[in-house]
Motif scaffolding. Sequence first.
Motif, PDB file in Angstrom:
ATOM      1  N   HIS A   1       0.868  -1.182   0.000  1.00 52.71           N
ATOM      2  CA  HIS A   1       0.000   0.000   0.000  1.00 52.71           C
ATOM      3  C   HIS A   1       0.900   1.226   0.000  1.00 52.71           C
ATOM      4  O   HIS A   1       1.797   1.345   0.838  1.00 52.71           O
ATOM      5  N   THR A   2       0.632   2.142  -0.927  1.00 50.29           N
ATOM      6  CA  THR A   2       1.419   3.368  -1.032  1.00 50.29           C
ATOM      7  C   THR A   2       0.506   4.558  -0.799  1.00 50.29           C
ATOM      8  O   THR A   2      -0.609   4.617  -1.324  1.00 50.29           O
ATOM      9  N   PHE A   3       0.978   5.478   0.007  1.00 52.22           N
ATOM     10  CA  PHE A   3       0.263   6.725   0.288  1.00 52.22           C
ATOM     11  C   PHE A   3       1.287   7.717   0.813  1.00 52.22           C
ATOM     12  O   PHE A   3       2.463   7.392   0.942  1.00 52.22           O
ATOM     13  N   ARG A   4       0.852   8.923   1.105  1.00 51.12           N
ATOM     14  CA  ARG A   4       1.763   9.962   1.590  1.00 51.12           C
ATOM     15  C   ARG A   4       1.500  10.201   3.077  1.00 51.12           C
ATOM     16  O   ARG A   4       0.360  10.255   3.496  1.00 51.12           O
ATOM     17  N   VAL A   5       2.585  10.339   3.830  1.00 52.53           N
ATOM     18  CA  VAL A   5       2.492  10.665   5.253  1.00 52.53           C
ATOM     19  C   VAL A   5       3.440  11.813   5.544  1.00 52.53           C
ATOM     20  O   VAL A   5       4.643  11.714   5.272  1.00 52.53           O
ATOM     21  N   ASN A   6       2.895  12.885   6.050  1.00 50.24           N
ATOM     22  CA  ASN A   6       3.700  14.051   6.428  1.00 50.24           C
ATOM     23  C   ASN A   6       4.646  14.482   5.312  1.00 50.24           C
ATOM     24  O   ASN A   6       5.814  14.779   5.532  1.00 50.24           O
ATOM     25  N   GLY A   7       4.101  14.495   4.089  1.00 54.19           N
ATOM     26  CA  GLY A   7       4.833  15.007   2.942  1.00 54.19           C
ATOM     27  C   GLY A   7       5.710  14.005   2.221  1.00 54.19           C
ATOM     28  O   GLY A   7       6.335  14.353   1.224  1.00 54.19           O
ATOM     29  N   GLU A   8       5.785  12.773   2.699  1.00 54.55           N
ATOM     30  CA  GLU A   8       6.636  11.773   2.061  1.00 54.55           C
ATOM     31  C   GLU A   8       5.811  10.575   1.604  1.00 54.55           C
ATOM     32  O   GLU A   8       4.918  10.129   2.314  1.00 54.55           O
ATOM     33  N   SER A   9       6.161  10.053   0.452  1.00 53.14           N
ATOM     34  CA  SER A   9       5.513   8.844  -0.040  1.00 53.14           C
ATOM     35  C   SER A   9       6.059   7.641   0.728  1.00 53.14           C
ATOM     36  O   SER A   9       7.273   7.531   0.939  1.00 53.14           O
ATOM     37  N   VAL A  10       5.153   6.771   1.171  1.00 48.39           N
ATOM     38  CA  VAL A  10       5.553   5.555   1.882  1.00 48.39           C
ATOM     39  C   VAL A  10       4.862   4.363   1.239  1.00 48.39           C
ATOM     40  O   VAL A  10       3.763   4.482   0.698  1.00 48.39           O
ATOM     41  N   THR A  11       5.512   3.237   1.305  1.00 49.56           N
ATOM     42  CA  THR A  11       4.920   1.977   0.869  1.00 49.56           C
ATOM     43  C   THR A  11       5.087   0.981   2.003  1.00 49.56           C
ATOM     44  O   THR A  11       6.188   0.829   2.543  1.00 49.56           O
ATOM     45  N   VAL A  12       3.980   0.346   2.377  1.00 53.56           N
ATOM     46  CA  VAL A  12       3.999  -0.645   3.450  1.00 53.56           C
ATOM     47  C   VAL A  12       3.479  -1.968   2.915  1.00 53.56           C
ATOM     48  O   VAL A  12       2.660  -1.994   2.000  1.00 53.56           O
ATOM     49  N   ASP A  13       3.954  -3.030   3.488  1.00 56.03           N
ATOM     50  CA  ASP A  13       3.532  -4.368   3.097  1.00 56.03           C
ATOM     51  C   ASP A  13       2.765  -4.975   4.267  1.00 56.03           C
ATOM     52  O   ASP A  13       3.355  -5.538   5.188  1.00 56.03           O
ATOM     53  N   VAL A  14       1.451  -4.786   4.254  1.00 59.95           N
ATOM     54  CA  VAL A  14       0.579  -5.278   5.324  1.00 59.95           C
ATOM     55  C   VAL A  14      -0.728  -5.775   4.709  1.00 59.95           C
ATOM     56  O   VAL A  14      -1.059  -5.425   3.574  1.00 59.95           O
ATOM     57  N   ALA A  15      -1.461  -6.550   5.467  1.00 56.54           N
ATOM     58  CA  ALA A  15      -2.758  -7.034   5.009  1.00 56.54           C
ATOM     59  C   ALA A  15      -3.712  -5.861   4.775  1.00 56.54           C
ATOM     60  O   ALA A  15      -3.623  -4.824   5.448  1.00 56.54           O
ATOM     61  N   ASP A  16      -4.612  -6.022   3.820  1.00 55.19           N
ATOM     62  CA  ASP A  16      -5.563  -4.966   3.456  1.00 55.19           C
ATOM     63  C   ASP A  16      -6.399  -4.463   4.624  1.00 55.19           C
ATOM     64  O   ASP A  16      -6.765  -3.300   4.674  1.00 55.19           O
ATOM     65  N   ASP A  17      -6.727  -5.349   5.564  1.00 61.43           N
ATOM     66  CA  ASP A  17      -7.662  -4.976   6.624  1.00 61.43           C
ATOM     67  C   ASP A  17      -7.005  -4.391   7.872  1.00 61.43           C
ATOM     68  O   ASP A  17      -7.675  -4.095   8.858  1.00 61.43           O
ATOM     69  N   VAL A  18      -5.693  -4.175   7.840  1.00 59.53           N
ATOM     70  CA  VAL A  18      -5.011  -3.567   8.983  1.00 59.53           C
ATOM     71  C   VAL A  18      -5.451  -2.114   9.090  1.00 59.53           C
ATOM     72  O   VAL A  18      -5.509  -1.385   8.090  1.00 59.53           O
ATOM     73  N   ARG A  19      -5.769  -1.699  10.294  1.00 56.80           N
ATOM     74  CA  ARG A  19      -6.188  -0.315  10.518  1.00 56.80           C
ATOM     75  C   ARG A  19      -5.002   0.623  10.329  1.00 56.80           C
ATOM     76  O   ARG A  19      -3.872   0.320  10.714  1.00 56.80           O
ATOM     77  N   LEU A  20      -5.281   1.767   9.737  1.00 55.01           N
ATOM     78  CA  LEU A  20      -4.231   2.731   9.430  1.00 55.01           C
ATOM     79  C   LEU A  20      -3.487   3.175  10.690  1.00 55.01           C
ATOM     80  O   LEU A  20      -2.282   3.434  10.639  1.00 55.01           O
TER      81      LEU A  20
END
Length: 158
Positions: A4-23
């Motif tokens: 999953h890729t999204f932006r956090v505090n101005g930086e793009s991040v990619t995490v490898d976690v199950a779809d249903d993990v809470r943000l």
Amino acid sequence: MAQHTFRVNGESVTVDVADDVRLLWVLRDVLGITGPKYGCGINVCKACTSHINGKAFNPCSVQVKDVGPDDEITTIEGLPDTVGADLHPMQEAWLQRDVAQCGYCQPGQIMAAVALVRSVRAEGRAITDDDLDGIRNVCRCGTYTRIREAIRDGAERM
């Protein structure tokens, strides 16, 4: 697991976690961003309040699969960067009003306050008592009077 890729505090991040993990758990446990606090996990206490695309939301109630690559998450750690300063004006007001006692809810309170001020300003009006009553973040120490004062002060600084 999924990426999953999204932006956090101005930086793009990619995490490898199950779809249903809470943000909230992705922020805290995977990315090490601990400003959003875990309080209830069911979108009631609002201790985890952060911003998604400039609006307040509670990451404890959002699955990571629902956040996309163009979504910008801002936590209390990234709030000062939104104004290019060491502290956001709302944080300064919080300090000057000596709001915090235990401090646990304060990141969420500040994030909710900033979103409220932005929303009210976009409507071209001043904050009312009804607006302040609409903030539902729980403070176990009961510093609500100082919170309300700090929101008004912070709004003047923003």
